[in-house]
Design an enzyme around this catalytic site. Sequence first.
Site, PDB file in Angstrom:
ATOM      1  N   ARG A 195       0.859  -1.199   0.000  1.00 16.29           N
ATOM      2  CA  ARG A 195       0.000   0.000   0.000  1.00 16.29           C
ATOM      3  C   ARG A 195       0.885   1.235   0.000  1.00 16.29           C
ATOM      4  O   ARG A 195       0.617   2.212  -0.679  1.00 16.29           O
ATOM      5  CB  ARG A 195      -0.932  -0.023   1.203  1.00 16.29           C
ATOM      6  CG  ARG A 195      -2.203  -0.858   1.025  1.00 16.29           C
ATOM      7  CD  ARG A 195      -1.943  -2.319   0.651  1.00 16.29           C
ATOM      8  NE  ARG A 195      -3.147  -3.091   0.523  1.00 16.29           N
ATOM      9  CZ  ARG A 195      -3.744  -3.758   1.514  1.00 16.29           C
ATOM     10  NH1 ARG A 195      -3.200  -3.789   2.715  1.00 16.29           N
ATOM     11  NH2 ARG A 195      -4.856  -4.425   1.286  1.00 16.29           N
ATOM     12  N   ASP A 224       0.306  -6.993  -3.124  1.00 18.45           N
ATOM     13  CA  ASP A 224      -1.118  -6.769  -2.856  1.00 18.45           C
ATOM     14  C   ASP A 224      -1.697  -6.066  -4.079  1.00 18.45           C
ATOM     15  O   ASP A 224      -0.989  -5.896  -5.097  1.00 18.45           O
ATOM     16  CB  ASP A 224      -1.312  -5.945  -1.567  1.00 18.45           C
ATOM     17  CG  ASP A 224      -2.598  -6.338  -0.829  1.00 18.45           C
ATOM     18  OD1 ASP A 224      -3.672  -6.250  -1.454  1.00 18.45           O
ATOM     19  OD2 ASP A 224      -2.529  -6.739   0.339  1.00 18.45           O
ATOM     20  N   HIS A 296      -6.328 -10.293  -3.516  1.00 14.29           N
ATOM     21  CA  HIS A 296      -5.385  -9.197  -3.279  1.00 14.29           C
ATOM     22  C   HIS A 296      -4.228  -9.227  -4.273  1.00 14.29           C
ATOM     23  O   HIS A 296      -3.061  -9.161  -3.877  1.00 14.29           O
ATOM     24  CB  HIS A 296      -4.847  -9.261  -1.838  1.00 14.29           C
ATOM     25  CG  HIS A 296      -5.807  -8.736  -0.819  1.00 14.29           C
ATOM     26  ND1 HIS A 296      -6.189  -7.408  -0.749  1.00 14.29           N
ATOM     27  CD2 HIS A 296      -6.490  -9.360   0.187  1.00 14.29           C
ATOM     28  CE1 HIS A 296      -7.041  -7.234   0.257  1.00 14.29           C
ATOM     29  NE2 HIS A 296      -7.255  -8.394   0.835  1.00 14.29           N
ATOM     30  N   ASP A 358      -6.446 -14.361   2.411  1.00  8.30           N
ATOM     31  CA  ASP A 358      -7.529 -13.615   3.065  1.00  8.30           C
ATOM     32  C   ASP A 358      -8.427 -12.972   2.021  1.00  8.30           C
ATOM     33  O   ASP A 358      -8.014 -12.730   0.893  1.00  8.30           O
ATOM     34  CB  ASP A 358      -6.957 -12.515   3.959  1.00  8.30           C
ATOM     35  CG  ASP A 358      -6.041 -11.564   3.184  1.00  8.30           C
ATOM     36  OD1 ASP A 358      -5.219 -12.064   2.397  1.00  8.30           O
ATOM     37  OD2 ASP A 358      -6.169 -10.337   3.347  1.00  8.30           O
ATOM     38  N   GLU A 359      -9.652 -12.703   2.414  1.00 12.86           N
ATOM     39  CA  GLU A 359     -10.579 -11.862   1.667  1.00 12.86           C
ATOM     40  C   GLU A 359     -10.646 -12.230   0.184  1.00 12.86           C
ATOM     41  O   GLU A 359     -10.200 -11.479  -0.672  1.00 12.86           O
ATOM     42  CB  GLU A 359     -10.188 -10.387   1.862  1.00 12.86           C
ATOM     43  CG  GLU A 359     -10.233  -9.982   3.327  1.00 12.86           C
ATOM     44  CD  GLU A 359      -9.769  -8.547   3.595  1.00 12.86           C
ATOM     45  OE1 GLU A 359     -10.355  -7.916   4.492  1.00 12.86           O
ATOM     46  OE2 GLU A 359      -8.828  -8.093   2.932  1.00 12.86           O
ATOM     47  N   TYR A 450      -3.500  -4.975  15.631  1.00 11.59           N
ATOM     48  CA  TYR A 450      -3.508  -4.237  14.365  1.00 11.59           C
ATOM     49  C   TYR A 450      -3.075  -2.796  14.614  1.00 11.59           C
ATOM     50  O   TYR A 450      -3.859  -1.954  15.036  1.00 11.59           O
ATOM     51  CB  TYR A 450      -4.892  -4.334  13.695  1.00 11.59           C
ATOM     52  CG  TYR A 450      -4.957  -5.508  12.754  1.00 11.59           C
ATOM     53  CD1 TYR A 450      -4.485  -6.753  13.161  1.00 11.59           C
ATOM     54  CD2 TYR A 450      -5.428  -5.375  11.454  1.00 11.59           C
ATOM     55  CE1 TYR A 450      -4.509  -7.838  12.303  1.00 11.59           C
ATOM     56  CE2 TYR A 450      -5.453  -6.465  10.579  1.00 11.59           C
ATOM     57  CZ  TYR A 450      -4.988  -7.686  11.017  1.00 11.59           C
ATOM     58  OH  TYR A 450      -4.993  -8.754  10.170  1.00 11.59           O
ATOM     59  N   PHE A 451      -1.805  -2.574  14.317  1.00 13.28           N
ATOM     60  CA  PHE A 451      -1.218  -1.272  14.643  1.00 13.28           C
ATOM     61  C   PHE A 451      -1.554  -0.205  13.594  1.00 13.28           C
ATOM     62  O   PHE A 451      -1.019   0.899  13.654  1.00 13.28           O
ATOM     63  CB  PHE A 451       0.294  -1.415  14.836  1.00 13.28           C
ATOM     64  CG  PHE A 451       0.699  -2.275  16.010  1.00 13.28           C
ATOM     65  CD1 PHE A 451      -0.225  -2.681  16.967  1.00 13.28           C
ATOM     66  CD2 PHE A 451       2.015  -2.675  16.180  1.00 13.28           C
ATOM     67  CE1 PHE A 451       0.143  -3.468  18.052  1.00 13.28           C
ATOM     68  CE2 PHE A 451       2.410  -3.455  17.256  1.00 13.28           C
ATOM     69  CZ  PHE A 451       1.468  -3.860  18.192  1.00 13.28           C
ATOM     70  N   ASP A 452      -2.439  -0.552  12.636  1.00  8.13           N
ATOM     71  CA  ASP A 452      -2.903   0.499  11.717  1.00  8.13           C
ATOM     72  C   ASP A 452      -4.066   1.277  12.349  1.00  8.13           C
ATOM     73  O   ASP A 452      -4.549   2.249  11.776  1.00  8.13           O
ATOM     74  CB  ASP A 452      -3.308  -0.071  10.350  1.00  8.13           C
ATOM     75  CG  ASP A 452      -4.386  -1.144  10.419  1.00  8.13           C
ATOM     76  OD1 ASP A 452      -4.595  -1.743  11.511  1.00  8.13           O
ATOM     77  OD2 ASP A 452      -5.026  -1.413   9.378  1.00  8.13           O
ATOM     78  N   TRP A 500      -0.502  -2.531   8.562  1.00  8.78           N
ATOM     79  CA  TRP A 500      -1.043  -2.288   7.223  1.00  8.78           C
ATOM     80  C   TRP A 500      -0.891  -0.798   6.948  1.00  8.78           C
ATOM     81  O   TRP A 500      -1.070   0.024   7.863  1.00  8.78           O
ATOM     82  CB  TRP A 500      -2.514  -2.706   7.170  1.00  8.78           C
ATOM     83  CG  TRP A 500      -2.699  -4.160   7.501  1.00  8.78           C
ATOM     84  CD1 TRP A 500      -3.128  -4.679   8.682  1.00  8.78           C
ATOM     85  CD2 TRP A 500      -2.440  -5.276   6.644  1.00  8.78           C
ATOM     86  NE1 TRP A 500      -3.151  -6.052   8.611  1.00  8.78           N
ATOM     87  CE2 TRP A 500      -2.738  -6.442   7.375  1.00  8.78           C
ATOM     88  CE3 TRP A 500      -1.970  -5.409   5.327  1.00  8.78           C
ATOM     89  CZ2 TRP A 500      -2.589  -7.724   6.830  1.00  8.78           C
ATOM     90  CZ3 TRP A 500      -1.830  -6.676   4.792  1.00  8.78           C
ATOM     91  CH2 TRP A 500      -2.133  -7.811   5.536  1.00  8.78           C
ATOM     92  N   THR A 501      -0.587  -0.458   5.695  1.00 11.28           N
ATOM     93  CA  THR A 501      -0.134   0.925   5.473  1.00 11.28           C
ATOM     94  C   THR A 501      -1.008   1.730   4.505  1.00 11.28           C
ATOM     95  O   THR A 501      -0.519   2.640   3.852  1.00 11.28           O
ATOM     96  CB  THR A 501       1.327   0.915   4.984  1.00 11.28           C
ATOM     97  OG1 THR A 501       1.400   0.132   3.778  1.00 11.28           O
ATOM     98  CG2 THR A 501       2.255   0.347   6.028  1.00 11.28           C
TER      99      THR A 501
HETATM  100  C1  TNX Z   1      -7.614  -6.629   6.294  1.00  9.87           C
HETATM  101  S1  TNX Z   1      -5.784  -8.534   7.757  1.00  9.87           S
HETATM  102  C2  TNX Z   1      -6.621  -7.103   5.470  1.00  9.87           C
HETATM  103  C3  TNX Z   1      -5.675  -6.154   4.832  1.00  9.87           C
HETATM  104  C4  TNX Z   1      -6.011  -4.730   5.169  1.00  9.87           C
HETATM  105  C5  TNX Z   1      -6.413  -4.626   6.624  1.00  9.87           C
HETATM  106  C6  TNX Z   1      -6.696  -3.216   7.062  1.00  9.87           C
HETATM  107  C7  TNX Z   1      -5.849  -9.144   6.371  1.00  9.87           C
HETATM  108  C8  TNX Z   1      -5.407 -10.493   6.297  1.00  9.87           C
HETATM  109  N1  TNX Z   1      -6.336  -8.433   5.338  1.00  9.87           N
HETATM  110  O1  TNX Z   1      -5.668  -6.357   3.444  1.00  9.87           O
HETATM  111  O2  TNX Z   1      -4.891  -3.942   4.920  1.00  9.87           O
HETATM  112  O3  TNX Z   1      -7.566  -5.396   6.848  1.00  9.87           O
HETATM  113  O4  TNX Z   1      -6.825  -3.161   8.459  1.00  9.87           O
END
Ligand code: TNX
Length: 562
Positions: A195, A224, A296, A358-359, A450-452, A500-501
């Site tokens: 990011r 990503d 991603h 993920d996702e 989650y340090f973001d 996460w940035t």
């Molecule tokens: C979820 S944590 C994501 C990241 C995002 C983050 C933002 C994870 C495995 N996937 O792609 O950057 O949330 O907090």
Amino acid sequence: MLRTATARRLPSALLLVAWALSGCEFAGGADPAREPIVPKRYNLVPLPRLVVERDGNLKLGADTRIATRGADPDLDRVATFLAQRLRSVTGYPVPVVSADAAGEPIVGAPLIELDVDPSRPDDEGYVLDVSTSAIQLSAKGARGVFYGVETLRQLLPGEVDAPGPTDGVTWSMPAVRIEDAPRFAYRGMHLDVSRHFFSVEFVERYIDLMALYKMNTFHWHLTDDQGWRIEIKKYPQLTAVGAMRKETVVGRPSKPPIFDGQPYGGFYTQDEIREVVAYAADRFVKVLPEIEMPGHCLAALASYPELACTPGPFETATSWGVFDDIYCPSEGTFQFLTDVLGEVITLFPDALVHVGGDEVPEARWRDSPVAQEVVTRESLASTSDLEAYFVGRIASFLTANGRGLVGWDEIAARGKVADATVMSWRGADTGLAAALQGYPVIMTPVGYTYFDQAQSGDLGEPLAAGAVLSLEHVYAFEPVPAGLGEAQAPLILGGQGNLWTEYVATNEHAEYMVFPRLLALSEALWSPRASRSYLDFLARLTGNAKHLDALGVNYAHHFESQ
Ligand code: TNX
């Protein structure tokens, strides 16, 4: 709160000895109301397993020498690491000599002895004895000696971490006996360089700071949607195209989003990757590379559109979120990914490789004849089983090449991927479920690590993801999920903090998000559970922050008024 803690009478040496005799851990569990465990002058983070107070101080001087003893090829490097730090701030010569080679006893005033003793029980533990006249540090191997050296560094005035000499510092440390070893074997910090991109120089500083707090794994999120950041020789478009995006969304994506119009990019050459891996290894930090799949991956699809289920064209993402375009489970995609991973494993010598997972939206797979053919061919119950199939194929490739796969907890949602480790991010429950399936698990729950997320709800905090994650909340992180029986608890390898940035574009901002929360996390992962007390941590943190000051770390100061 801090004021109350420091005004209390310090615990007596007797209490500490009693604690030692009671089997290292403090009986009675973490009680925020009880006395601090360690007198404030030992500003150690993470808290060692056992600290026995001693009277007096040891003072370094022009005749201080370091003597090494024992057969570990890395011991000399660790000794030099310590010597260089001391030399650069004290101006003393601090020679390093080998006690094995010397015919006669080595003297130094004081002498710092670093001993490798293979009979010691664990790889990362150490015993450190500081009397008023000598320092003795002993461990099974150089790794444990290194952690002892990091402790020694924290016993010295914070100026030991300054870039050069500081006037008027007395180079003394309190006498003490420390017996130490970590609670968890995996102690990670993650950095998303997709990011926003971070230089090799910053990544190395990040690793240095991790190591000071005894963290041992750097999770490097290299790919990503918004950028591919690792050179792959066989697929030059990944960096020619995928390392760039034409612009970046400004602030939190609004409707319609506002873009900055500035092309943005960056990547690491393979030589730079090797440099970082070697730098980390010198500090006993393993590097866990992450190559995201099957979702991603827009930056890869922009580079090689044939990897998608639809013809494209695609663009490296310019905003944040979850995108529908993902890798199609075609043979071409598996060829590409195994080629990429083939290069990745030549660059990263440590056992584990993270492949994301993920996702993953299913929309494209549902509509794709290629994907549906795989569902039929593999007799899968539905499209929802394609992810486990996808990740399973990649796991077989890695296993055949002597590596292990790590994936985010979604990989475990539909059955068991053989030989995989789960990184649980959605909460304790996904970690618990994975462990109950027999997966080794790394805990990195969004609610604690989650340090973001913002350090506080105060006005004036920089833009951050979602909620607030206070230092106290990070400190309360317990890696072993409630409900996991004693037999399965060892499946919890440890935990990790993630940066996460999306909203973090500069080095200063990255440091602000990570510090001092990393120190709270390091204690959750290293120190005995029963010894944890936030009040005590705060008292130690206040002293310990002098090291961060000397290092020029841009940390959040909220704790100072707690
Ligand atoms: C979820 S944590 C994501 C990241 C995002 C983050 C933002 C994870 C495995 N996937 O792609 O950057 O949330 O907090």
